[in-house]
Design an enzyme around this catalytic site. Sequence first.
Site, PDB file in Angstrom:
ATOM      1  N   GLU A   1      15.853  -3.994  -6.880  1.00 14.22           N
ATOM      2  CA  GLU A   1      14.462  -2.567  -6.228  1.00 14.22           C
ATOM      3  C   GLU A   1      14.263  -3.607  -4.676  1.00 14.22           C
ATOM      4  O   GLU A   1      14.655  -4.887  -5.193  1.00 14.22           O
ATOM      5  CB  GLU A   1      13.156  -2.119  -6.775  1.00 14.22           C
ATOM      6  CG  GLU A   1      11.733  -2.380  -6.067  1.00 14.22           C
ATOM      7  CD  GLU A   1      12.069  -1.053  -5.294  1.00 14.22           C
ATOM      8  OE1 GLU A   1      12.676  -0.286  -4.771  1.00 14.22           O
ATOM      9  OE2 GLU A   1      10.888   0.189  -5.888  1.00 14.22           O
ATOM     10  N   ASP A   2      14.140  -2.954  -3.973  1.00 12.59           N
ATOM     11  CA  ASP A   2      13.849  -3.676  -2.599  1.00 12.59           C
ATOM     12  C   ASP A   2      12.529  -4.701  -2.529  1.00 12.59           C
ATOM     13  O   ASP A   2      12.305  -5.905  -2.544  1.00 12.59           O
ATOM     14  CB  ASP A   2      13.680  -3.076  -1.257  1.00 12.59           C
ATOM     15  CG  ASP A   2      12.636  -1.572  -1.392  1.00 12.59           C
ATOM     16  OD1 ASP A   2      11.947  -1.716  -2.546  1.00 12.59           O
ATOM     17  OD2 ASP A   2      12.522  -0.654  -0.556  1.00 12.59           O
TER      18      ASP A   2
ATOM     19  N   ASP B   1       5.295  -4.085  -4.417  1.00 12.35           N
ATOM     20  CA  ASP B   1       4.354  -4.336  -4.148  1.00 12.35           C
ATOM     21  C   ASP B   1       2.755  -4.037  -4.757  1.00 12.35           C
ATOM     22  O   ASP B   1       2.238  -4.919  -6.099  1.00 12.35           O
ATOM     23  CB  ASP B   1       3.643  -3.050  -2.771  1.00 12.35           C
ATOM     24  CG  ASP B   1       3.084  -3.184  -1.960  1.00 12.35           C
ATOM     25  OD1 ASP B   1       2.263  -4.181  -1.411  1.00 12.35           O
ATOM     26  OD2 ASP B   1       2.205  -1.899  -1.463  1.00 12.35           O
TER      27      ASP B   1
ATOM     28  N   ASP C   1      12.412  -0.303   5.219  1.00 17.50           N
ATOM     29  CA  ASP C   1      11.895   0.729   5.895  1.00 17.50           C
ATOM     30  C   ASP C   1      10.510   0.926   6.792  1.00 17.50           C
ATOM     31  O   ASP C   1      10.062   1.114   5.845  1.00 17.50           O
ATOM     32  CB  ASP C   1      12.858   2.620   5.528  1.00 17.50           C
ATOM     33  CG  ASP C   1      11.278   3.292   5.386  1.00 17.50           C
ATOM     34  OD1 ASP C   1      11.055   2.644   4.413  1.00 17.50           O
ATOM     35  OD2 ASP C   1      11.008   4.066   5.646  1.00 17.50           O
TER      36      ASP C   1
HETATM   37  P1  IMP Z   1       4.062  -0.076  -5.293  1.00 12.68           P
HETATM   38  O1  IMP Z   1       4.885   0.710  -5.973  1.00 12.68           O
HETATM   39  O2  IMP Z   1       3.161  -0.500  -4.378  1.00 12.68           O
HETATM   40  O3  IMP Z   1       5.050  -1.849  -5.624  1.00 12.68           O
HETATM   41  O4  IMP Z   1       5.501   0.771  -3.819  1.00 12.68           O
HETATM   42  C1  IMP Z   1       6.827  -0.173  -3.726  1.00 12.68           C
HETATM   43  C2  IMP Z   1       7.652   0.786  -3.037  1.00 12.68           C
HETATM   44  O5  IMP Z   1       6.902   0.739  -1.345  1.00 12.68           O
HETATM   45  C3  IMP Z   1       8.551  -0.207  -2.503  1.00 12.68           C
HETATM   46  O6  IMP Z   1       9.630  -0.103  -2.716  1.00 12.68           O
HETATM   47  C4  IMP Z   1       9.047   0.185  -1.224  1.00 12.68           C
HETATM   48  O7  IMP Z   1       9.365   1.377  -0.856  1.00 12.68           O
HETATM   49  C5  IMP Z   1       7.220   0.307  -0.690  1.00 12.68           C
HETATM   50  N1  IMP Z   1       6.966  -0.802   0.164  1.00 12.68           N
HETATM   51  C6  IMP Z   1       6.320  -1.913   0.177  1.00 12.68           C
HETATM   52  N2  IMP Z   1       5.288  -2.744   0.817  1.00 12.68           N
HETATM   53  C7  IMP Z   1       7.077  -2.845   2.138  1.00 12.68           C
HETATM   54  C8  IMP Z   1       6.634  -3.387   2.828  1.00 12.68           C
HETATM   55  O8  IMP Z   1       6.496  -4.905   2.781  1.00 12.68           O
HETATM   56  N3  IMP Z   1       8.051  -2.816   3.970  1.00 12.68           N
HETATM   57  C9  IMP Z   1       8.743  -1.470   3.412  1.00 12.68           C
HETATM   58  N4  IMP Z   1       8.737  -0.937   2.115  1.00 12.68           N
HETATM   59  C10 IMP Z   1       7.309  -1.398   1.477  1.00 12.68           C
HETATM   60 MG    MG Z   2      11.511   1.327  -2.566  1.00 19.07          MG
END
Ligand code: IMP
Ligand code: MG
Length: 172
Positions: free
Chosen positions: A96-97, A100, A156
């Site tokens: 995963e990138d 969050d 992105d």
């Molecule tokens: P989560 O479900 O909130 O953990 O979101 C994860 C996804 O949100 C990641 O795979 C990213 O695609 C996107 N994301 C969360 N934070 C960032 C950021 O700072 N920059 C770009 N994409 C983000």
């Molecule tokens: Mg992502």
Amino acid sequence: MATLRVLLSAEQIHTRVQELGAQIDRDHPNGRVYLITILKGACFFMADLARAMQTPARLEFIGISSYGKGKTSSGEVRLTKDLDVSIEGHDVVVVEDIVDSGITLSYLMKVLAQRKPKSLRIATLLDKPERRQRPVEVHYVGFKIPDEFVVGYGLDYAEDYRNLKDVCILSE
Ligand code: IMP
Ligand code: MG
């Protein structure tokens, strides 16, 4: 006007990714790993990570949507592209990138665990621990970063900035 400030340079990323590759090797002495890359943000990370490993890797892709076009998660997770193969009995590392809120990965790990892999771990380039809403166990973390919106090296904002070499903080 949007401004970009380098948070992690291409060189810093390269060094850390080599370390993560070696760590994955140590944890998988018995051979092949399935790297499951979450499209599209983790593509560059996976490409570098796979080459930092000595362990034979198979590359698979999965699509998940949770974000739409904004900077915050919609909270709704949807599988937009499933795996083409079975992972039953295999060692799996989800690539995963950034983690969050944790909503995407907590959902995906539930889905993948039901498919009975031998082991199931997560490698993420970036982690924003302050923002976590759902607990996720992440085995391999490139960098813990502060609560800032970042782009580049695959990440992105509304599909832009993915091909920057560095990870940059985007502010408007
Ligand atoms: P989560 O479900 O909130 O953990 O979101 C994860 C996804 O949100 C990641 O795979 C990213 O695609 C996107 N994301 C969360 N934070 C960032 C950021 O700072 N920059 C770009 N994409 C983000
Ligand atoms: Mg992502």
